[in-house]
Write a protein that holds these residues in place. Structure first.
Motif, PDB file in Angstrom:
ATOM      1  N   LEU A  11       0.766  -1.120   0.021  1.00 16.05           N
ATOM      2  CA  LEU A  11      -0.006  -0.096  -0.163  1.00 16.05           C
ATOM      3  C   LEU A  11       0.857   1.284  -0.081  1.00 16.05           C
ATOM      4  O   LEU A  11       0.240   2.351  -0.473  1.00 16.05           O
ATOM      5  N   LYS A  12       2.058   1.304   0.482  1.00 17.12           N
ATOM      6  CA  LYS A  12       2.969   2.534   0.318  1.00 17.12           C
ATOM      7  C   LYS A  12       3.382   2.946  -0.943  1.00 17.12           C
ATOM      8  O   LYS A  12       3.144   3.800  -1.572  1.00 17.12           O
ATOM      9  N   LEU A  13       3.686   1.626  -1.751  1.00 14.43           N
ATOM     10  CA  LEU A  13       3.688   1.936  -3.266  1.00 14.43           C
ATOM     11  C   LEU A  13       2.770   2.529  -3.831  1.00 14.43           C
ATOM     12  O   LEU A  13       2.606   3.270  -4.539  1.00 14.43           O
ATOM     13  N   VAL A  14       1.443   1.846  -3.561  1.00 18.81           N
ATOM     14  CA  VAL A  14       0.305   2.200  -4.007  1.00 18.81           C
ATOM     15  C   VAL A  14      -0.013   3.795  -4.037  1.00 18.81           C
ATOM     16  O   VAL A  14      -0.186   4.401  -4.754  1.00 18.81           O
ATOM     17  N   ALA A  15       0.022   4.023  -2.678  1.00 23.23           N
ATOM     18  CA  ALA A  15      -0.078   5.541  -2.171  1.00 23.23           C
ATOM     19  C   ALA A  15       0.863   6.359  -3.326  1.00 23.23           C
ATOM     20  O   ALA A  15       0.412   7.378  -3.611  1.00 23.23           O
ATOM     21  N   ARG A  16       1.964   5.933  -3.186  1.00 31.27           N
ATOM     22  CA  ARG A  16       2.885   6.782  -3.815  1.00 31.27           C
ATOM     23  C   ARG A  16       2.742   7.209  -5.115  1.00 31.27           C
ATOM     24  O   ARG A  16       2.541   8.256  -5.887  1.00 31.27           O
ATOM     25  N   ARG A  17       2.227   5.936  -6.067  1.00 27.22           N
ATOM     26  CA  ARG A  17       2.063   6.207  -7.636  1.00 27.22           C
ATOM     27  C   ARG A  17       0.619   6.836  -7.725  1.00 27.22           C
ATOM     28  O   ARG A  17       0.438   7.415  -8.469  1.00 27.22           O
ATOM     29  N   LEU A  18      -0.388   6.414  -6.725  1.00 24.07           N
ATOM     30  CA  LEU A  18      -1.713   6.838  -6.854  1.00 24.07           C
ATOM     31  C   LEU A  18      -1.627   8.256  -6.688  1.00 24.07           C
ATOM     32  O   LEU A  18      -2.304   9.164  -7.573  1.00 24.07           O
ATOM     33  N   VAL A  19      -1.011   8.811  -5.545  1.00 27.37           N
ATOM     34  CA  VAL A  19      -0.956  10.202  -5.420  1.00 27.37           C
ATOM     35  C   VAL A  19      -0.418  11.252  -6.392  1.00 27.37           C
ATOM     36  O   VAL A  19      -1.074  12.149  -7.024  1.00 27.37           O
ATOM     37  N   TRP A  20       0.714  10.622  -6.841  1.00 27.71           N
ATOM     38  CA  TRP A  20       1.353  11.172  -8.105  1.00 27.71           C
ATOM     39  C   TRP A  20       0.370  11.282  -9.402  1.00 27.71           C
ATOM     40  O   TRP A  20       0.294  12.557  -9.812  1.00 27.71           O
TER      41      TRP A  20
END
Length: 467
Positions: A233-242
């Motif tokens: 989920l940390k990876l998801v959040a980083r790429r989704l927020v971008w």
């Protein structure tokens, strides 16, 4: 600019007539001339880099890094590709001849359509004006470009760049509002390329239908982001927020809403909040990296979408500065306005699912989107989503990046668009592929000629063999 409506209409008609006359001189068909002008365009854009940064900053408060990433860099890369490949792209394409036409040489002759109208949007005003324009020129057409009136600084600069590089009979930018666009659409064109909303896309399609003019419609829609419980989920959040907050959320392929596995929804929200704060601080209004909404009209529209919603993060709005904070909304109703129209801003609704039937219930109640994003390590789940739902294009385990590959066609389906472009696909879009069969004269089998008696059985066998 022009004192009376009549004089302005006459001016537009004059532009179209001059470009038609210029096209008939065949000067645009010279591949050498096309490359020369495209090289000059590249040089002018590179020389104007600081001016472009300033214009986009005035229109959006957009950081120059983001401007180069999402506008200038992509335009220059397209120019490099075209300049390098154009001589190869324009060659006749030979195909294997059919036995029915033996003896022959069969090929496709590539020719320009003629007079092209490109109507560009405001969200990426530099990129989405120049990329189709470049491909239309590469294919040998004349072009009238209508940049968006909402990005006044960028549109003015685009017009100046075009004026300094091209003769007006070949390429010209016509600035103005919706009335000017209507006058342009009233003309007879050989091809129309439009990027914008589905609502305006229907107007463009109706105008084109009057003359049976071919069109490409690059529209939008509510692009989903589907997240299961197999991914970090940390990876998801980083790429989704971008992907969501690039350009302040004003991206046609931005993730419009999230559908996340119910068990990890709370954890996802926590990670999203942490990532937003990390990138833009506790108050994004103070961040130099966070763009503004294009104008107060769209800012008010976003404020209205947030009414009566459960805001779990963000929600701040400053109308005077056209600021809308990164905002997370929990579980909006499917019949609420925020789930009925494309958001086009930094607001992210978050829904949940337990089974794939839950996902179907959401997606099948909406039009086909321009993009879809899937975050998962489950190959079966990914394959099921790709097979079940129709959308323009997408990414697995990231967002937006499919747009940056010129080897992939970019375009929508259904309400999200018609036709595609990018790289050679863009050149092909603005090119008529004329099918030619050069029949040999050294042999002329008599089988196709009358009398036909006794030939039918052989003909049927021939077609079966050809299949």
């Amino acid at each position: 600019m022009y004192r009376t409506k009549l004089s302005y209409v006459e001016h537009i008609e004059s532009i179209v007539n001059k470009q038609r006359a210029f096209f008939k001189t065949h000067q645009t068909k010279s591949v050498t001339a096309r490359i020369t002008y495209l090289k000059a365009l590249k040089s002018k854009i590179k020389d104007s880099e600081v001016l472009i940064f300033n214009a986009l900053n005035k229109d959006f408060k957009k950081h120059k890094f983001e401007t180069y990433l999402s506008e200038v860099g992509l335009v220059l890369s397209q120019l490099d590709l075209v300049i390098k490949k154009l001589k190869y792209w324009t060659k006749n394409q030979y195909v294997w001849p059919s036995l029915l036409s033996f003896p022959s040489k069969d090929y496709m002759y590539k020719e320009p359509y003629g007079s092209i109208l490109v109507i560009a949007p405001w969200n990426y005003p530099f990129l989405l004006a120049f990329e189709p324009l470049i491909m239309a020129i590469a294919a040998g057409n004349t072009v009238v470009l209508k940049p968006s009136e909402l990005t006044k600084n960028t549109s003015k600069l685009i017009s100046q760049i075009i004026q300094k590089v091209f003769p007006e009979d070949w390429v010209i930018a016509v600035e103005g509002d919706a009335e000017v666009a209507s006058q342009l659409l009233a003309q007879k064109w050989d091809f129309i390329f439009f990027t914008g909303s589905t609502k305006v896309g229907k107007i463009v399609a109706k105008a084109a239908a009057k003359y049976l003019t071919p069109v490409v419609l690059e529209l939008g829609g509510k692009s989903p982001c589907i997240i299961d419980d197999t991914i970090d989920l940390k990876l998801v959040a980083r790429r989704l927020v971008w992907g969501k907050l690039l350009n302040g959320g004003q991206t046609c392929i931005a993730p419009d809403y999230v559908i996340v596995k119910a068990e990890i929804k709370e954890a996802l929200v926590t990670n999203l909040i942490q990532e937003i704060t990390k990138r833009y601080g506790t108050d994004a209004k103070l961040s130099e990296d966070f763009p503004r909404i294009i104008n107060d009209v769209h800012t008010k529209r976003l404020a209205n979408l947030m009414q009566n919603q459960h805001i779990v993060f963000g929600g701040a709005i400053h109308l005077n500065s056209c600021f809308v904070a990164p905002t997370l909304i929990d579980n909006p109703k499917l019949d609420s306005p925020i789930m009925k129209e494309e958001i086009f801003g930094p607001i992210l609704p978050i829904l949940s699912f337990q089974t794939e039937k839950d996902i179907e219930h959401i997606l099948w109640n909406l039009d086909k989107p321009l993009a879809c994003y899937i975050f998962s390590k489950n190959k079966t789940f990914i394959k099921s989503i790709l097979k079940t739902f129709s959308f323009g294009g997408g990414v697995i385990n990231d967002t937006l990046i499919h747009f940056g590959n010129p080897k992939l066609p970019f375009g929508g389906v259904g309400a999200s668009g018609l036709g595609h472009y990018h790289g050679k696909y863009g050149f092909d879009t603005f090119t008529h592929h004329k099918s030619i069969v050069k029949r040999g004269t050294w042999a002329d089998p008599s089988f196709r000629y009358a009398p036909y008696n006794g030939k039918l059985k052989v003909l049927k066998k021939l077609f079966r063999w050809l299949g």
